[in-house]
Design a protein around this motif. Sequence first.
Motif, PDB file in Angstrom:
ATOM      1  N   LEU A 162       0.543  -8.375 -14.398  1.00  0.00           N
ATOM      2  CA  LEU A 162      -0.060  -7.049 -14.195  1.00  0.00           C
ATOM      3  C   LEU A 162      -1.365  -7.136 -13.413  1.00  0.00           C
ATOM      4  O   LEU A 162      -1.653  -6.268 -12.577  1.00  0.00           O
ATOM      5  CB  LEU A 162      -0.283  -6.359 -15.532  1.00  0.00           C
ATOM      6  N   VAL A 163      -2.170  -8.160 -13.656  1.00  0.00           N
ATOM      7  CA  VAL A 163      -3.403  -8.330 -12.884  1.00  0.00           C
ATOM      8  C   VAL A 163      -3.059  -8.447 -11.403  1.00  0.00           C
ATOM      9  O   VAL A 163      -3.672  -7.791 -10.550  1.00  0.00           O
ATOM     10  CB  VAL A 163      -4.216  -9.551 -13.375  1.00  0.00           C
ATOM     11  N   CYS A 164      -2.061  -9.247 -11.079  1.00  0.00           N
ATOM     12  CA  CYS A 164      -1.649  -9.383  -9.679  1.00  0.00           C
ATOM     13  C   CYS A 164      -1.088  -8.074  -9.125  1.00  0.00           C
ATOM     14  O   CYS A 164      -1.343  -7.720  -7.971  1.00  0.00           O
ATOM     15  CB  CYS A 164      -0.617 -10.493  -9.544  1.00  0.00           C
ATOM     16  N   THR A 165      -0.348  -7.350  -9.944  1.00  0.00           N
ATOM     17  CA  THR A 165       0.230  -6.081  -9.505  1.00  0.00           C
ATOM     18  C   THR A 165      -0.845  -5.029  -9.259  1.00  0.00           C
ATOM     19  O   THR A 165      -0.679  -4.150  -8.411  1.00  0.00           O
ATOM     20  CB  THR A 165       1.260  -5.592 -10.546  1.00  0.00           C
ATOM     21  N   LEU A 166      -1.954  -5.133  -9.971  1.00  0.00           N
ATOM     22  CA  LEU A 166      -3.068  -4.196  -9.787  1.00  0.00           C
ATOM     23  C   LEU A 166      -3.900  -4.471  -8.529  1.00  0.00           C
ATOM     24  O   LEU A 166      -4.641  -3.597  -8.079  1.00  0.00           O
ATOM     25  CB  LEU A 166      -4.002  -4.238 -11.009  1.00  0.00           C
ATOM     26  N   LEU A 167      -3.785  -5.648  -7.955  1.00  0.00           N
ATOM     27  CA  LEU A 167      -4.654  -6.013  -6.829  1.00  0.00           C
ATOM     28  C   LEU A 167      -4.648  -5.010  -5.681  1.00  0.00           C
ATOM     29  O   LEU A 167      -5.719  -4.668  -5.165  1.00  0.00           O
ATOM     30  CB  LEU A 167      -4.323  -7.421  -6.336  1.00  0.00           C
ATOM     31  N   PRO A 168      -3.497  -4.498  -5.245  1.00  0.00           N
ATOM     32  CA  PRO A 168      -3.546  -3.518  -4.146  1.00  0.00           C
ATOM     33  C   PRO A 168      -4.311  -2.240  -4.488  1.00  0.00           C
ATOM     34  O   PRO A 168      -4.756  -1.526  -3.583  1.00  0.00           O
ATOM     35  CB  PRO A 168      -2.068  -3.219  -3.881  1.00  0.00           C
ATOM     36  N   PHE A 169      -4.498  -1.947  -5.766  1.00  0.00           N
ATOM     37  CA  PHE A 169      -5.268  -0.775  -6.167  1.00  0.00           C
ATOM     38  C   PHE A 169      -6.768  -1.041  -6.179  1.00  0.00           C
ATOM     39  O   PHE A 169      -7.562  -0.115  -6.056  1.00  0.00           O
ATOM     40  CB  PHE A 169      -4.853  -0.311  -7.575  1.00  0.00           C
ATOM     41  N   VAL A 170      -7.169  -2.297  -6.354  1.00  0.00           N
ATOM     42  CA  VAL A 170      -8.584  -2.586  -6.603  1.00  0.00           C
ATOM     43  C   VAL A 170      -9.252  -3.526  -5.600  1.00  0.00           C
ATOM     44  O   VAL A 170     -10.471  -3.556  -5.512  1.00  0.00           O
ATOM     45  CB  VAL A 170      -8.782  -3.173  -8.037  1.00  0.00           C
ATOM     46  N   ASN A 171      -8.470  -4.288  -4.864  1.00  0.00           N
ATOM     47  CA  ASN A 171      -9.062  -5.264  -3.950  1.00  0.00           C
ATOM     48  C   ASN A 171      -9.085  -4.676  -2.541  1.00  0.00           C
ATOM     49  O   ASN A 171      -8.040  -4.342  -1.989  1.00  0.00           O
ATOM     50  CB  ASN A 171      -8.241  -6.560  -3.991  1.00  0.00           C
ATOM     51  N   PRO A 172     -10.271  -4.610  -1.926  1.00  0.00           N
ATOM     52  CA  PRO A 172     -10.389  -4.018  -0.587  1.00  0.00           C
ATOM     53  C   PRO A 172      -9.547  -4.724   0.477  1.00  0.00           C
ATOM     54  O   PRO A 172      -9.209  -4.121   1.491  1.00  0.00           O
ATOM     55  CB  PRO A 172     -11.878  -4.145  -0.255  1.00  0.00           C
ATOM     56  N   ALA A 173      -9.189  -5.970   0.265  1.00  0.00           N
ATOM     57  CA  ALA A 173      -8.386  -6.703   1.254  1.00  0.00           C
ATOM     58  C   ALA A 173      -7.039  -6.017   1.495  1.00  0.00           C
ATOM     59  O   ALA A 173      -6.455  -6.155   2.566  1.00  0.00           O
ATOM     60  CB  ALA A 173      -8.160  -8.138   0.799  1.00  0.00           C
TER      61      ALA A 173
END
Length: 176
Positions: A162-173
């Motif tokens: 889930l942490v990895c799945t959340l990355l597109p929501f929270v990481n500016p990259a």
Amino acid sequence: MRVVVASGNPVKVGAVKAAFELKFEGDALSFESVNVPSGVPDQPMGDSETSDGAVNRAQNARAAMPEADFWVGLEGGIDEVGGKAFTFAWMAIVSKDGQLETGRSLSLPLPDRVLELVKAGTELGYALDEVFATTNIKHQGGAFGLLSDNYITRQSVYTDTLVCTLLPFVNPAYKA
């Protein structure tokens, strides 16, 4: 921020809570559960069926409780690769603006006896309970905890995924 988990399973709810608390540290978070259909068999077989179940759960949770910020569907499945059976899970997260992100967990090889029971129509959690004389293992460490001597657990695997799945929501990259 209001997060709806498309499950009442305490392991799944705990994983969602842990992942969102890590990625939205300091935000006011609330978590709610709703049981919704996955649209796939109780024991999904194969990558596609399992992924579909997670996405369907997230979307059905959104339809059932539309006043949230995120909806999360989690679906565990089994696949056979090269004559061996593996369990894994797909996660699906939908944001209030409709963005859908999915992620797949690592895979765990299953003992042959467990696969025999699953092929005979038994859901994985019940097959594990039968083979290993456990009770309701899917609401505890799951196959991951049972077979790894709790080195990893169902909740820890789900949290990391889930942490990895959340990355597109929270990481500016991911916004570039």
